[in-house]
Design a protein around this motif. Sequence first.
Motif, mmCIF file in Angstrom:
data_model
loop_
_atom_site.group_PDB
_atom_site.id
_atom_site.type_symbol
_atom_site.label_atom_id
_atom_site.label_comp_id
_atom_site.label_asym_id
_atom_site.label_seq_id
_atom_site.Cartn_x
_atom_site.Cartn_y
_atom_site.Cartn_z
ATOM 1 N N SER A 280 0.928 -1.130 0.033
ATOM 2 C CA SER A 280 -0.014 -0.028 0.042
ATOM 3 C C SER A 280 0.866 1.275 -0.045
ATOM 4 N N LYS A 281 2.106 1.251 0.309
ATOM 5 C CA LYS A 281 3.033 2.311 0.325
ATOM 6 C C LYS A 281 3.711 2.648 -1.017
ATOM 7 N N ASN A 282 2.944 2.050 -2.031
ATOM 8 C CA ASN A 282 3.594 2.494 -3.443
ATOM 9 C C ASN A 282 2.776 3.473 -4.081
ATOM 10 N N ARG A 283 3.140 4.254 -4.907
ATOM 11 C CA ARG A 283 2.700 5.391 -5.390
ATOM 12 C C ARG A 283 1.648 4.744 -6.614
ATOM 13 N N VAL A 284 0.591 4.144 -6.274
ATOM 14 C CA VAL A 284 -0.480 3.411 -7.354
ATOM 15 C C VAL A 284 -1.650 3.670 -6.699
ATOM 16 N N ASP A 285 -2.714 3.650 -7.526
ATOM 17 C CA ASP A 285 -4.230 3.477 -7.232
ATOM 18 C C ASP A 285 -4.906 2.420 -7.836
ATOM 19 N N ASP A 286 -6.042 2.071 -7.994
ATOM 20 C CA ASP A 286 -6.828 1.128 -8.696
ATOM 21 C C ASP A 286 -6.756 1.458 -10.226
ATOM 22 N N GLU A 287 -6.820 2.943 -10.675
ATOM 23 C CA GLU A 287 -6.892 3.136 -11.795
ATOM 24 C C GLU A 287 -5.465 2.773 -12.596
ATOM 25 N N ILE A 288 -4.104 2.823 -11.891
ATOM 26 C CA ILE A 288 -2.969 2.645 -12.236
ATOM 27 C C ILE A 288 -2.883 1.118 -12.430
ATOM 28 N N LEU A 289 -3.200 0.726 -11.274
ATOM 29 C CA LEU A 289 -3.084 -0.811 -11.163
ATOM 30 C C LEU A 289 -3.655 -1.622 -12.271
ATOM 31 N N SER A 290 -4.896 -1.072 -12.734
ATOM 32 C CA SER A 290 -5.595 -1.670 -13.826
ATOM 33 C C SER A 290 -5.014 -1.652 -15.098
ATOM 34 N N ALA A 291 -4.596 -0.416 -15.150
ATOM 35 C CA ALA A 291 -3.590 -0.131 -16.715
ATOM 36 C C ALA A 291 -2.409 -0.994 -16.548
ATOM 37 N N LEU A 292 -1.774 -1.092 -15.348
ATOM 38 C CA LEU A 292 -0.725 -2.123 -15.444
ATOM 39 C C LEU A 292 -1.062 -3.449 -15.623
ATOM 40 N N PHE A 293 -2.102 -3.949 -15.076
ATOM 41 C CA PHE A 293 -2.677 -5.401 -15.575
ATOM 42 C C PHE A 293 -2.971 -5.310 -16.942
ATOM 43 N N GLU A 294 -3.381 -4.357 -17.423
ATOM 44 C CA GLU A 294 -3.742 -4.302 -18.961
ATOM 45 C C GLU A 294 -2.470 -4.302 -19.636
ATOM 46 N N LEU A 295 -1.319 -3.530 -19.221
ATOM 47 C CA LEU A 295 0.011 -3.752 -19.778
ATOM 48 C C LEU A 295 0.545 -5.047 -19.866
ATOM 49 N N ALA A 296 0.258 -5.754 -18.658
ATOM 50 C CA ALA A 296 0.689 -7.440 -18.587
ATOM 51 C C ALA A 296 0.113 -8.031 -19.541
#
Length: 546
Positions: free
Chosen positions: A51-67
């Motif tokens: 949780s102490k990383n500079r991400v939120d749900d929208e960023i994580l979702s885009a990262l999973f899209e990238l993967a």
Amino acid sequence: MAVDQSKAWQKLDKLAKNGAADKHLKTWFEQDPNRAQRYAIELDELFLDYSKNRVDDEILSALFELATEQALPDWIDRLLSGEKVNDTEDRPALHSALRAGSDSPIKGFAASVQSDVKSQFSKMAAIVNKVRSGHWRGYSGKPITDVVNIGVGGSDLGPLMVTQALQTQTSPINLHFISSIDGTQTSNLLKSLNQETTLFVLASKSFTTIDTLSNAETAKDWLEERVPSIKTIMAQHFIGVSTKPYMMTTWGIPPENQLLFWDWVGGRYSLWSSIGFPIALKVGMEGFYEMLEGASLMDQHFAQAPMEQNIPVVMGLIDVWHINFLGIQAKAVLPYDARLRYLPSYLEQLVMESNGKSVNRQGEPVSYKTCPILWGEVGPNAQHAFYQLLHQGTQAVMSDFIAPVERDDFDRYSDTHRSESLRYQHRLALANCFAQSRVLMLGDAAIPENLKSSFDSPFKHYAGNQPSNTLLLKSISAKTLGMLVALYEHKTFVESVIWEINPFDQWGVELGKLIAKDTYQAMLDSGQAGRFDGSTVQLLNRVKLS
Ligand code: F6P
């Protein structure tokens, strides 16, 4: 299409530029009080708070899209089934096959090597048990008391790191590690050992590494001072661990003293193979298999958990976000237990020798950053070394805090007062671990109200917003170490898939070795120095040997 041209990468780039890059971690926690509970994953005896990383749900979702765009699930399947994912060397990278348990979902080439793996482990077990039980005798008939592993890089750091981490487990054998070419370790160690009771392990995947071979020659010379015949030396005082049996035989190690592994095991991924021989000497084959089981558990998690709940995937993608979209190029590994003192060194090789690449799988220069500079130190010590930079420097640094929740080894003391004082120290280490990641995250916002006035100075400003993960292990054990190392192996692979680089070769280390050979010759024959640059000539002249 290069990954930085993909839809998801463009989305992430826009998210970063439209505010995410400047958003402070304290804001994310203020806006979402349940953030910590949502950004945590538990797997058996390991817990990740990301949780102490500079991400939120929208960023994580885009990262999973990238993967998904990078076909990460297919790549994971290819890795674990033994396809040739190491394409420049035309090999698989099947470290996972070494630890495949009976219930592991293995297939393809990974399944086909199981009988070879098992036969090497049974040969290793026989030697381990003979040495540990005192039945392996030296030339004068005494049991072996000291085993010296001679190796470097992946033939040293894995066994060194694990045996140090498990140092509270008693063993009948004193273990030592020699790696450095300069002779210091060899010279110092041999002074304290006895030829009658010392066994050397010559560990080298290629069996060509001059660091290891030169140390082994010195060890052989030392034995020859007292051991009557070279045949006895080789039969009773050397074990070989390599992929090159004929080279071990040529060097003099008899086949019965040779433990093998295979080209499809990368050096920095090899502690699960016969390279792990010192680990088995330390904790017995039972402990060695426990370590394999821990890694296998992480392998199954990596293969089966959905990306959103997949620890290596989440940690790898978050670091890609920090590196490629927030411009963070430094990664600190901070274990809050001195038994893990060699974990940073181990991860330096695992991560930077794997992903320290600037050419993609097609041989084209990449147009984006890849591996960060990774370093580390035992956290409490690092607080008195480089934490000033983390808290008030100009560098953005991402960190992994790692700590054991329990210290079962402190309860062994009959003196309860000593146990209590040691338990107090363990609690202090945990408190510091949590406090430091909090201050790195919040900065000034972490200053208690009653102390605000004493921090009212430009020299006492804490910017915060330094991201971190905290990994908690139930305790430091063979099993949790297996889980932890496998986690980082797979996290490194996740990042390589996003960056479209091959994490399993290491062409960057070849030229230095070759030039060193030429330089050594020029040191012996100054007539050869002329072809070098002025600085090298100047330096050679300072150490003229001829
Ligand atoms: O640093 C280069 C390297 O080849 C590493 O990848 C490897 O772990 C180390 O040297 C030792 O190699 P070997 O086990 O073949 O002696």
